[in-house]
Design a protein around this motif. Structure first.
Motif, PDB file in Angstrom:
ATOM      1  N   LYS A   1       1.152  -1.194   0.136  1.00 18.86           N
ATOM      2  CA  LYS A   1      -0.075  -0.025   0.104  1.00 18.86           C
ATOM      3  C   LYS A   1       1.102   1.295   0.022  1.00 18.86           C
ATOM      4  N   ILE A   2       0.556   1.955  -1.051  1.00 19.22           N
ATOM      5  CA  ILE A   2       1.220   3.499  -1.093  1.00 19.22           C
ATOM      6  C   ILE A   2       0.298   4.644  -0.701  1.00 19.22           C
TER       7      ILE A   2
ATOM      8  N   ASP B   1      -0.892   6.476 -12.048  1.00 19.69           N
ATOM      9  CA  ASP B   1      -0.881   5.521 -13.373  1.00 19.69           C
ATOM     10  C   ASP B   1       0.003   4.341 -13.061  1.00 19.69           C
ATOM     11  N   VAL B   2       1.402   4.662 -12.833  1.00 20.33           N
ATOM     12  CA  VAL B   2       2.244   3.542 -12.659  1.00 20.33           C
ATOM     13  C   VAL B   2       1.754   2.290 -11.875  1.00 20.33           C
ATOM     14  N   PHE B   3       0.976   2.729 -10.468  1.00 18.04           N
ATOM     15  CA  PHE B   3       0.451   1.781  -9.747  1.00 18.04           C
ATOM     16  C   PHE B   3      -0.556   1.164 -10.061  1.00 18.04           C
ATOM     17  N   ASP B   4      -1.664   1.839 -10.721  1.00 22.51           N
ATOM     18  CA  ASP B   4      -2.888   1.136 -11.365  1.00 22.51           C
ATOM     19  C   ASP B   4      -2.476   0.358 -12.469  1.00 22.51           C
ATOM     20  N   TRP B   5      -1.464   0.718 -13.274  1.00 20.98           N
ATOM     21  CA  TRP B   5      -0.927  -0.311 -14.374  1.00 20.98           C
ATOM     22  C   TRP B   5      -0.308  -1.627 -13.549  1.00 20.98           C
ATOM     23  N   ASN B   6       0.285  -1.397 -12.648  1.00 21.43           N
ATOM     24  CA  ASN B   6       0.742  -2.535 -11.768  1.00 21.43           C
ATOM     25  C   ASN B   6      -0.325  -3.769 -11.613  1.00 21.43           C
ATOM     26  N   ARG B   7      -1.206  -2.852 -10.726  1.00 24.22           N
ATOM     27  CA  ARG B   7      -2.441  -3.335 -10.190  1.00 24.22           C
ATOM     28  C   ARG B   7      -3.412  -4.285 -11.273  1.00 24.22           C
ATOM     29  N   GLU B   8      -3.207  -3.717 -12.287  1.00 25.61           N
ATOM     30  CA  GLU B   8      -4.163  -4.425 -13.504  1.00 25.61           C
ATOM     31  C   GLU B   8      -3.295  -5.195 -14.159  1.00 25.61           C
ATOM     32  N   GLU B   9      -2.024  -5.016 -14.674  1.00 26.33           N
ATOM     33  CA  GLU B   9      -1.514  -5.573 -15.634  1.00 26.33           C
ATOM     34  C   GLU B   9       0.038  -6.310 -15.116  1.00 26.33           C
ATOM     35  N   GLY B  10       0.475  -6.002 -14.113  1.00 25.16           N
ATOM     36  CA  GLY B  10       1.806  -6.332 -13.312  1.00 25.16           C
ATOM     37  C   GLY B  10       1.419  -7.466 -12.478  1.00 25.16           C
ATOM     38  N   ASP B  11       2.263  -7.368 -11.353  1.00 21.57           N
ATOM     39  CA  ASP B  11       1.967  -8.496 -10.235  1.00 21.57           C
ATOM     40  C   ASP B  11       0.754  -8.369  -9.376  1.00 21.57           C
ATOM     41  N   GLY B  12       0.149  -7.237  -9.637  1.00 17.79           N
ATOM     42  CA  GLY B  12      -1.262  -7.032  -8.887  1.00 17.79           C
ATOM     43  C   GLY B  12      -1.060  -6.735  -7.418  1.00 17.79           C
ATOM     44  N   SER B  13       0.417  -6.300  -7.068  1.00 16.00           N
ATOM     45  CA  SER B  13       0.455  -6.306  -5.549  1.00 16.00           C
ATOM     46  C   SER B  13       0.467  -4.820  -4.973  1.00 16.00           C
TER      47      SER B  13
ATOM     48  N   LEU C   1       8.299  10.569 -13.515  1.00 17.44           N
ATOM     49  CA  LEU C   1       8.050   9.101 -13.918  1.00 17.44           C
ATOM     50  C   LEU C   1       9.137   8.161 -13.629  1.00 17.44           C
ATOM     51  N   ASP C   2      10.400   8.652 -13.350  1.00 17.70           N
ATOM     52  CA  ASP C   2      11.635   7.954 -12.841  1.00 17.70           C
ATOM     53  C   ASP C   2      11.313   7.715 -11.440  1.00 17.70           C
ATOM     54  N   VAL C   3      10.802   8.558 -10.726  1.00 19.40           N
ATOM     55  CA  VAL C   3      10.598   8.245  -9.195  1.00 19.40           C
ATOM     56  C   VAL C   3       9.650   7.118  -9.294  1.00 19.40           C
ATOM     57  N   ALA C   4       8.271   7.346  -9.832  1.00 20.48           N
ATOM     58  CA  ALA C   4       7.071   6.620  -9.800  1.00 20.48           C
ATOM     59  C   ALA C   4       7.927   4.957  -9.946  1.00 20.48           C
ATOM     60  N   PHE C   5       8.746   4.972 -10.975  1.00 22.76           N
ATOM     61  CA  PHE C   5       9.267   3.375 -11.527  1.00 22.76           C
ATOM     62  C   PHE C   5      10.099   3.000 -10.532  1.00 22.76           C
ATOM     63  N   LYS C   6      10.796   3.849 -10.067  1.00 21.24           N
ATOM     64  CA  LYS C   6      11.808   3.727  -8.986  1.00 21.24           C
ATOM     65  C   LYS C   6      11.272   2.882  -7.689  1.00 21.24           C
ATOM     66  N   LEU C   7      10.175   3.722  -7.338  1.00 18.04           N
ATOM     67  CA  LEU C   7       9.332   3.101  -6.185  1.00 18.04           C
ATOM     68  C   LEU C   7       8.590   1.725  -6.677  1.00 18.04           C
ATOM     69  N   LEU C   8       8.203   1.544  -7.496  1.00 15.91           N
ATOM     70  CA  LEU C   8       7.649   0.284  -7.940  1.00 15.91           C
ATOM     71  C   LEU C   8       8.670  -0.727  -8.043  1.00 15.91           C
TER      72      LEU C   8
ATOM     73  N   HIS D   1       8.591  -4.900 -16.900  1.00 22.29           N
ATOM     74  CA  HIS D   1       7.333  -5.274 -17.368  1.00 22.29           C
ATOM     75  C   HIS D   1       6.254  -4.184 -17.571  1.00 22.29           C
ATOM     76  N   ILE D   2       6.044  -3.482 -16.407  1.00 23.38           N
ATOM     77  CA  ILE D   2       5.291  -2.318 -16.599  1.00 23.38           C
ATOM     78  C   ILE D   2       5.644  -1.392 -17.549  1.00 23.38           C
ATOM     79  N   LYS D   3       7.014  -0.833 -17.506  1.00 22.64           N
ATOM     80  CA  LYS D   3       7.443   0.052 -18.294  1.00 22.64           C
ATOM     81  C   LYS D   3       7.094  -0.204 -19.697  1.00 22.64           C
ATOM     82  N   HIS D   4       7.532  -1.666 -20.085  1.00 22.10           N
ATOM     83  CA  HIS D   4       7.170  -2.022 -21.371  1.00 22.10           C
ATOM     84  C   HIS D   4       5.794  -2.024 -21.686  1.00 22.10           C
ATOM     85  N   LEU D   5       4.890  -2.444 -21.036  1.00 21.15           N
ATOM     86  CA  LEU D   5       3.337  -2.179 -21.145  1.00 21.15           C
ATOM     87  C   LEU D   5       2.898  -0.682 -21.468  1.00 21.15           C
ATOM     88  N   MET D   6       3.647   0.398 -20.765  1.00 19.64           N
ATOM     89  CA  MET D   6       3.222   1.515 -20.867  1.00 19.64           C
ATOM     90  C   MET D   6       3.862   2.231 -21.987  1.00 19.64           C
ATOM     91  N   GLY D   7       4.731   1.539 -22.790  1.00 15.24           N
ATOM     92  CA  GLY D   7       5.364   1.897 -24.002  1.00 15.24           C
ATOM     93  C   GLY D   7       6.656   2.657 -23.673  1.00 15.24           C
TER      94      GLY D   7
END
Length: 193
Positions: free
Chosen positions: A3-4, A22-34, A168-175, A186-192
């Protein structure tokens, strides 16, 4: 579930908050869902840049670090009242509580200034908005922070960045830190990216 807590001050930058949503929603929906993101503010209704109204799920006085794994703080505009909320006792208390619990803390741009004011960056490395002749960096240094002129700085449990361009670098680093490098890629790839 990781939880963030997305801690918002009145006048926060919509873009800087959206990188986390966005980053954490993509993870919830398309990543490991955690991951799950929860919004928080010192008031029941916030106005962000662009005059968007946000109703946070929690008030800062209700935020308990034990129920969260990380804290995320977008920067904002002084002309919208950002520092009135960001420097308030309730806002700073949330930061201090997360730091005492050794939770991850990620701040974008001038979101680093309340970290400095709270004392959690004293004697540590950090960065903040670097343009305007370094005015905001000097403010951060006045809080006892060793200001590093880099786009992204990680010192222990705290991540800071120098401008919206690094958000975005901060959000990805936190993820990455909350899940795994493979999941983040994986999430970076799916987000383009």
């Amino acid at each position: 579930m990781k939880k963030i807590l997305l801690l918002l001050a009145n006048g926060f930058e919509a873009y800087e908050a959206s990188v986390f949503t966005d980053v954490f929603d993509w993870n919830r929906e398309e990543g490991d869902g955690s991951t799950q993101l929860v919004t928080c503010g010192v008031r029941e209704k916030l106005m962000c840049t662009g005059h968007l109204t946000v109703l946070p799920e929690l008030l800062a006085s209700q935020a308990d670090a034990t129920g969260f794994d990380a804290l995320a703080i977008p920067g904002g505009y002084e002309s919208y009242g950002f520092y009135e909320d960001a420097y308030s006792e309730d806002f700073l208390s949330v930061i201090q509580t997360f730091n005492r619990a050794e939770k991850r803390i990620a701040a974008v741009c001038v979101g680093a200034l309340p970290l400095g004011k709270s004392g959690v960056l004293r004697g540590r490395q950090g960065t903040t908005y670097h343009l305007n002749n370094g005015y905001r960096q000097r403010q951060l240094a006045a809080f006892g922070v060793n200001v590093v002129n880099r786009p992204l700085v990680v010192d222990g449990n705290i991540i800071t960045c120098s401008a919206p361009a690094s958000a975005l670098d901060v959000a990805f680093k936190l993820l990455e830190l909350l899940t795994s490098p493979a999941n983040c890629s994986h999430i970076k790839h799916l987000m383009g990216f």
